[in-house]
Design an enzyme around this catalytic site. Structure first.
Site, short mmCIF file in Angstrom:
data_model
loop_
_atom_site.label_atom_id
_atom_site.label_comp_id
_atom_site.label_asym_id
_atom_site.label_seq_id
_atom_site.Cartn_x
_atom_site.Cartn_y
_atom_site.Cartn_z
CE LYS A 21 -2.31 3.31 2.41
NZ LYS A 21 -2.24 4.05 1.21
CD GLU A 39 12.11 4.02 9.15
OE1 GLU A 39 12.22 5.30 9.87
OE2 GLU A 39 12.04 4.33 7.68
CB CYS A 83 12.55 9.27 9.66
SG CYS A 83 12.89 7.73 8.49
CD GLU A 137 9.85 12.81 12.05
OE1 GLU A 137 10.82 12.17 11.16
OE2 GLU A 137 8.93 12.35 12.28
#
Length: 476
Positions: free
Chosen positions: A174, A249, A283, A380
């Site tokens: 996906k 992750e 990331c 973040e």
């Protein structure tokens, strides 16, 4: 250029059952360029059931040598289509074309690695106290769901699908709704290379709707996600209902640590791309910069100068290093962080503005004087923003590094080997580079500590994560 815009199920393109579509916007021009099919729940169920049939009818039992041959064929076909993959990637997410080409080649290398790993991956024979013969089998799980993000759509699709397929699983992939095209093309090219129908399905659409349907479907044995920590938390919650295996992750707030004894001039020249590459939508971005005080001023002067030299602009041009952010919404989010930084008194050493009237561009931004409790320091941002601070004491610096809820990647610059090993052991992250900014190696495990996730992509660890271990004992 033709784009794959339908669902890819059972080895061919097809429309979604509902006929729904998602309009894709070119981030560099802000103009729509195609409509991609959006799967609904009936498409999800059909794709999973088809994958289960493909697994039961032969893929799980295929001789390792044959699986190797097919995956090497996939590698060859991907290499033959690097330019098409790269052009699609640049159009759908604004990635600079040079980076997109490198990432298309990386995807092929991932399939090549796991094609070779098939015949080198197995169980163990074990001496047991009561005698007899004891051995372990590494067995495929069945149908696995791989959910990939929009920031590195093609390589992450490859590094999830390839080890899962090599281990004998079937995959329902996906892609993110903003970036479905290269994942769809991967499905088509892999099928052309000999992957049997149903072994790799690609179903783009709404993340919330399709993701939850995938995770809760009784035939899905494992979910592998790269995404935000918030989404990862939801995946764990849903997967816990029937104890599905998961690998996650997730986010990061990675440090870049510069000691005065290092080649800090080299570090200053190279550090801009450690945080601003992919316009900071990474990331692994080294978005917290710790600089030992004796070199702080000199490093900052050189770091700022190197940042100002970065070429930001049209992602289709070979010389471009930074493209736009992926969407208007993502740029708005980053600008909200910058507004908060201004309100809290942070200083802008450079950047912070919109360099072009058209496209979702934002200048790379260097902040100083950011408080350790400020949002820009702690959260973040997923945009071209770095926070900088001097440090005096190694122990206190490490405490500040590890105070983050994340622990994905980072860099450490020093020419003192003992210090390098000492600090590397103490920094809480799944990946750490010494005198380098490299995070990803096909051959090595990749993943994080704490809220950066669990499990590992890449290397042989990824294949292990797509298998169950069965112990078999034979009485002697």
């Amino acid at each position: 250029m033709n784009s794959p815009t339908q669902l890819f199920i059972d080895g061919s393109y097809r429309n979604s059952a509902s006929g729904k579509k998602t309009t894709l916007i070119n981030p560099a021009t802000e103009e729509p360029f195609c409509e991609a099919a959006a799967a609904d729940l009936s498409d999800v169920n059909g794709a999973i059931e088809s994958a289960q049939r493909a697994w039961e009818s032969g893929w799980r039992d295929l001789a390792p040598g044959k699986r190797t041959e097919i995956l090497f064929n996939v590698t060859r076909v991907l290499r033959e289509n690097v330019e098409q993959i790269a052009q699609l990637e640049t159009r759908q997410i604004g990635k600079p074309i040079a980076d997109a080409r490198d990432e298309a080649v990386l995807g092929a290398r991932v399939f090549e690695y796991y094609a070779g790993a098939v015949t080198k991956f197995g169980g163990q024979t074990l001496p047991v106290a009561r005698g007899g013969f004891d051995f372990t089998l590494r067995q495929p799980m069945g149908v696995v769901a791989c959910i990939v993000p929009w920031n590195f759509p093609f390589p992450i699709a490859c590094w999830k699908a390839a080890p899962a397929l090599a281990a004998g699983n079937c995959v329902v992939l996906k892609p993110a709704s903003l970036s479905p095209l290269t994942a769809l093309l991967l499905g088509e090219l892999a099928h052309k290379a000999g992957l049997p129908p149903g072994v790799l399905q690609v179903i783009p659409g709404s993340g919330a709707t399709l993701g939850e349907a995938l995770i809760t479907h009784p035939l899905i044995r494992k979910v592998s996600l790269t995404g935000s920590t918030e989404v990862g938390r939801r995946v764990m919650e849903l997967a816990s209902r029937d104890f599905k295996r998961v690998s996650l992750e997730l986010g990061g707030k990675s440090p870049n640590i510069i000691f005065a004894d290092s080649d800090w001039q080299k570090a200053a020249d190279s550090s801009p791309m450690s945080v601003f590459a992919n316009t900071g939508q990474d990331c692994c971005a080294r978005s917290r910069l710790f600089i030992e005080r004796p070199i702080f001023d000199g490093f900052m002067e050189r770091f700022i100068a190197a940042t100002k030299k970065l070429v930001l602009g049209d992602p289709t041009r070979a010389e471009t290093q930074l493209g736009p952010l992926v969407s208007a919404a993502q740029r708005k989010t980053v600008e909200e962080y910058l507004a908060d930084a201004r309100a809290r008194g942070s200083q802008f050493a450079c950047g912070g503005g919109r360099p072009h009237a058209k496209g979702f561009y934002l200048e790379p931004t260097i902040l100083t004087g950011v408080g350790k409790a400020d949002r820009c320091w702690a959260e973040e941002i997923f945009g071209p923003v770095v926070c900088t601070t001097p440090f005096d004491d190694e122990d206190q610096m490490i405490r500040d590094v590890n105070a983050s809820s994340y622990g994905l990647s980072g860099s450490l610059w020093t020419n003192d080997l003992r210090r390098a090993l000492r600090v590397a052991r103490r920094v809480e992250s799944g990946v750490l580079s010494i005198n380098s900014h490299s995070s990803v190696h096909v051959e090595a495990p990749f993943g994080g500590y704490k809220q950066s996730g669990l499990g590992r992509d890449l290397g042989m660890a990824a294949m292990e994560g797509y298998t169950e271990v069965k112990n078999v004992y034979v009485e002697g």
